[in-house]
Write a protein that holds these residues in place. Structure first.
Motif, PDB file in Angstrom:
ATOM      1  N   LEU A  56     132.718   1.976  24.599  1.00 43.66           N
ATOM      2  CA  LEU A  56     131.813   2.314  23.500  1.00 43.66           C
ATOM      3  C   LEU A  56     132.603   2.721  22.253  1.00 43.66           C
ATOM      4  CD1 LEU A  56     128.951   4.217  25.337  1.00 43.66           C
ATOM      5  CD2 LEU A  56     128.743   2.043  24.100  1.00 43.66           C
ATOM      6  N   ALA A  57     133.691   3.459  22.450  1.00 39.11           N
ATOM      7  CA  ALA A  57     134.539   3.852  21.321  1.00 39.11           C
ATOM      8  C   ALA A  57     135.114   2.611  20.649  1.00 39.11           C
ATOM      9  CB  ALA A  57     135.658   4.780  21.787  1.00 39.11           C
ATOM     10  N   CYS A  58     135.524   1.642  21.439  1.00 38.55           N
ATOM     11  CA  CYS A  58     136.053   0.394  20.893  1.00 38.55           C
ATOM     12  C   CYS A  58     134.964  -0.346  20.116  1.00 38.55           C
ATOM     13  CB  CYS A  58     136.589  -0.474  22.027  1.00 38.55           C
ATOM     14  SG  CYS A  58     137.230  -2.066  21.458  1.00 38.55           S
ATOM     15  N   LEU A  59     133.775  -0.443  20.695  1.00 38.09           N
ATOM     16  CA  LEU A  59     132.677  -1.150  20.039  1.00 38.09           C
ATOM     17  C   LEU A  59     132.254  -0.462  18.748  1.00 38.09           C
ATOM     18  CD1 LEU A  59     130.602  -2.139  23.197  1.00 38.09           C
ATOM     19  CD2 LEU A  59     131.896  -3.682  21.690  1.00 38.09           C
ATOM     20  N   ARG A  60     132.315   0.860  18.740  1.00 35.35           N
ATOM     21  CA  ARG A  60     132.026   1.587  17.493  1.00 35.35           C
ATOM     22  C   ARG A  60     133.094   1.292  16.459  1.00 35.35           C
ATOM     23  NH1 ARG A  60     130.599   7.750  18.445  1.00 35.35           N
ATOM     24  NH2 ARG A  60     130.325   7.630  16.205  1.00 35.35           N
ATOM     25  N   GLY A  61     134.349   1.290  16.896  1.00 36.97           N
ATOM     26  CA  GLY A  61     135.454   0.985  15.990  1.00 36.97           C
ATOM     27  C   GLY A  61     135.363  -0.421  15.416  1.00 36.97           C
ATOM     28  N   CYS A  62     134.818  -1.337  16.191  1.00 38.36           N
ATOM     29  CA  CYS A  62     134.633  -2.719  15.724  1.00 38.36           C
ATOM     30  C   CYS A  62     133.413  -2.849  14.825  1.00 38.36           C
ATOM     31  CB  CYS A  62     134.476  -3.666  16.922  1.00 38.36           C
ATOM     32  SG  CYS A  62     135.984  -3.951  17.846  1.00 38.36           S
ATOM     33  N   GLY A  63     132.599  -1.797  14.747  1.00 42.78           N
ATOM     34  CA  GLY A  63     131.410  -1.830  13.909  1.00 42.78           C
ATOM     35  C   GLY A  63     130.225  -2.539  14.537  1.00 42.78           C
ATOM     36  N   LEU A  64     130.249  -2.695  15.869  1.00 40.22           N
ATOM     37  CA  LEU A  64     129.191  -3.442  16.546  1.00 40.22           C
ATOM     38  C   LEU A  64     128.097  -2.560  17.124  1.00 40.22           C
ATOM     39  CD1 LEU A  64     131.439  -6.085  18.309  1.00 40.22           C
ATOM     40  CD2 LEU A  64     130.061  -6.361  16.237  1.00 40.22           C
ATOM     41  N   VAL A  65     128.400  -1.297  17.385  1.00 35.22           N
ATOM     42  CA  VAL A  65     127.384  -0.370  17.880  1.00 35.22           C
ATOM     43  C   VAL A  65     127.435   0.906  17.045  1.00 35.22           C
ATOM     44  CG1 VAL A  65     127.472  -1.272  20.248  1.00 35.22           C
ATOM     45  CG2 VAL A  65     128.800   0.747  19.667  1.00 35.22           C
ATOM     46  N   THR A  66     126.309   1.604  17.032  1.00 32.55           N
ATOM     47  CA  THR A  66     126.227   2.905  16.380  1.00 32.55           C
ATOM     48  C   THR A  66     125.693   3.903  17.405  1.00 32.55           C
ATOM     49  OG1 THR A  66     123.980   2.507  15.580  1.00 32.55           O
ATOM     50  CG2 THR A  66     125.796   1.922  14.097  1.00 32.55           C
ATOM     51  N   ALA A  67     125.936   5.166  17.140  1.00 30.26           N
ATOM     52  CA  ALA A  67     125.452   6.225  18.022  1.00 30.26           C
ATOM     53  C   ALA A  67     124.628   7.216  17.211  1.00 30.26           C
ATOM     54  CB  ALA A  67     126.620   6.941  18.686  1.00 30.26           C
ATOM     55  N   THR A  68     123.551   7.669  17.826  1.00 34.54           N
ATOM     56  CA  THR A  68     122.694   8.683  17.229  1.00 34.54           C
ATOM     57  C   THR A  68     122.595   9.833  18.213  1.00 34.54           C
ATOM     58  OG1 THR A  68     121.416   6.957  16.144  1.00 34.54           O
ATOM     59  CG2 THR A  68     120.417   9.145  16.254  1.00 34.54           C
ATOM     60  N   LYS A  69     122.926  11.015  17.760  1.00 36.19           N
ATOM     61  CA  LYS A  69     122.866  12.204  18.609  1.00 36.19           C
ATOM     62  C   LYS A  69     121.437  12.730  18.599  1.00 36.19           C
ATOM     63  CE  LYS A  69     125.561  15.476  20.553  1.00 36.19           C
ATOM     64  NZ  LYS A  69     126.155  15.267  21.844  1.00 36.19           N
ATOM     65  N   GLU A  70     120.868  12.899  19.772  1.00 36.35           N
ATOM     66  CA  GLU A  70     119.542  13.494  19.930  1.00 36.35           C
ATOM     67  C   GLU A  70     119.641  14.568  21.002  1.00 36.35           C
ATOM     68  OE1 GLU A  70     116.458  10.620  20.608  1.00 36.35           O
ATOM     69  OE2 GLU A  70     117.082   9.400  18.905  1.00 36.35           O
ATOM     70  N   GLY A  71     119.690  15.808  20.552  1.00 36.50           N
ATOM     71  CA  GLY A  71     119.878  16.901  21.501  1.00 36.50           C
ATOM     72  C   GLY A  71     121.249  16.797  22.141  1.00 36.50           C
ATOM     73  N   PRO A  81     120.484  -5.583  13.890  1.00 40.93           N
ATOM     74  CA  PRO A  81     119.564  -6.330  14.750  1.00 40.93           C
ATOM     75  C   PRO A  81     119.905  -7.820  14.870  1.00 40.93           C
ATOM     76  CG  PRO A  81     118.391  -5.354  12.872  1.00 40.93           C
ATOM     77  CD  PRO A  81     119.815  -4.929  12.790  1.00 40.93           C
ATOM     78  N   ARG A  82     120.637  -8.356  13.914  1.00 42.84           N
ATOM     79  CA  ARG A  82     121.023  -9.761  13.980  1.00 42.84           C
ATOM     80  C   ARG A  82     122.005 -10.031  15.112  1.00 42.84           C
ATOM     81  NH1 ARG A  82     122.664 -10.407   7.836  1.00 42.84           N
ATOM     82  NH2 ARG A  82     123.500  -8.375   8.404  1.00 42.84           N
ATOM     83  N   LEU A  83     122.683  -8.979  15.588  1.00 47.40           N
ATOM     84  CA  LEU A  83     123.591  -9.147  16.730  1.00 47.40           C
ATOM     85  C   LEU A  83     122.829  -9.593  17.975  1.00 47.40           C
ATOM     86  CD1 LEU A  83     126.019  -6.129  16.343  1.00 47.40           C
ATOM     87  CD2 LEU A  83     126.634  -8.546  16.357  1.00 47.40           C
TER      88      LEU A  83
END
Length: 110
Positions: A56-71, A81-83
């Motif tokens: 996941l860290a790699c995918l975030r670094g590649c700009g392909l995923v994002t993370a949202t903190k909820e609690g 969404p085009r991905l």
């Protein structure tokens, strides 16, 4: 037609890097169904929490995923969404690349 620039080629290289690892590819495909927590991905993919975290860290670094903190949970989703459609197109392309084991009805290869 889009003019190809160095940032375009760099972005495609990052996508290629992301897809070069089976776990990263499986994570991206899993996120096509919607946002997921790392724990949900661990369960769905049958790999360790550490492996999912690293990928996941790699995918975030590649700009392909994002993370949202909820609690206490972080929800990961495809960054654009085009991905979803692009990954779907790539899956369909497998039929062309490996017609011995894949047909439009599905793949029988391991």
């Amino acid at each position: 037609m889009t003019t190809v620039t160095p940032p375009h080629t760099a972005a495609l290289a990052r996508l290629g890097h992301a897809l070069s690892d089976g776990v990263r590819t499986r994570i991206l495909l899993a996120l096509r169904a919607g946002p997921a927590t790392p724990s949900q991905l661990v369960e769905a993919l049958g790999v360790s929490k550490q492996v999912v975290s690293n990928q996941l860290a790699c995918l975030r670094g590649c700009g392909l995923v994002t993370a949202t903190k909820e609690g206490r949970h972080s929800w990961y989703r495809l960054a654009d969404p085009r991905l979803d459609a692009a990954l779907g197109d790539l899956l369909e392309l497998v039929v062309t690349v490996d017609p011995e084991c894949c047909t439009p009805d599905g793949c029988t290869c391991a």
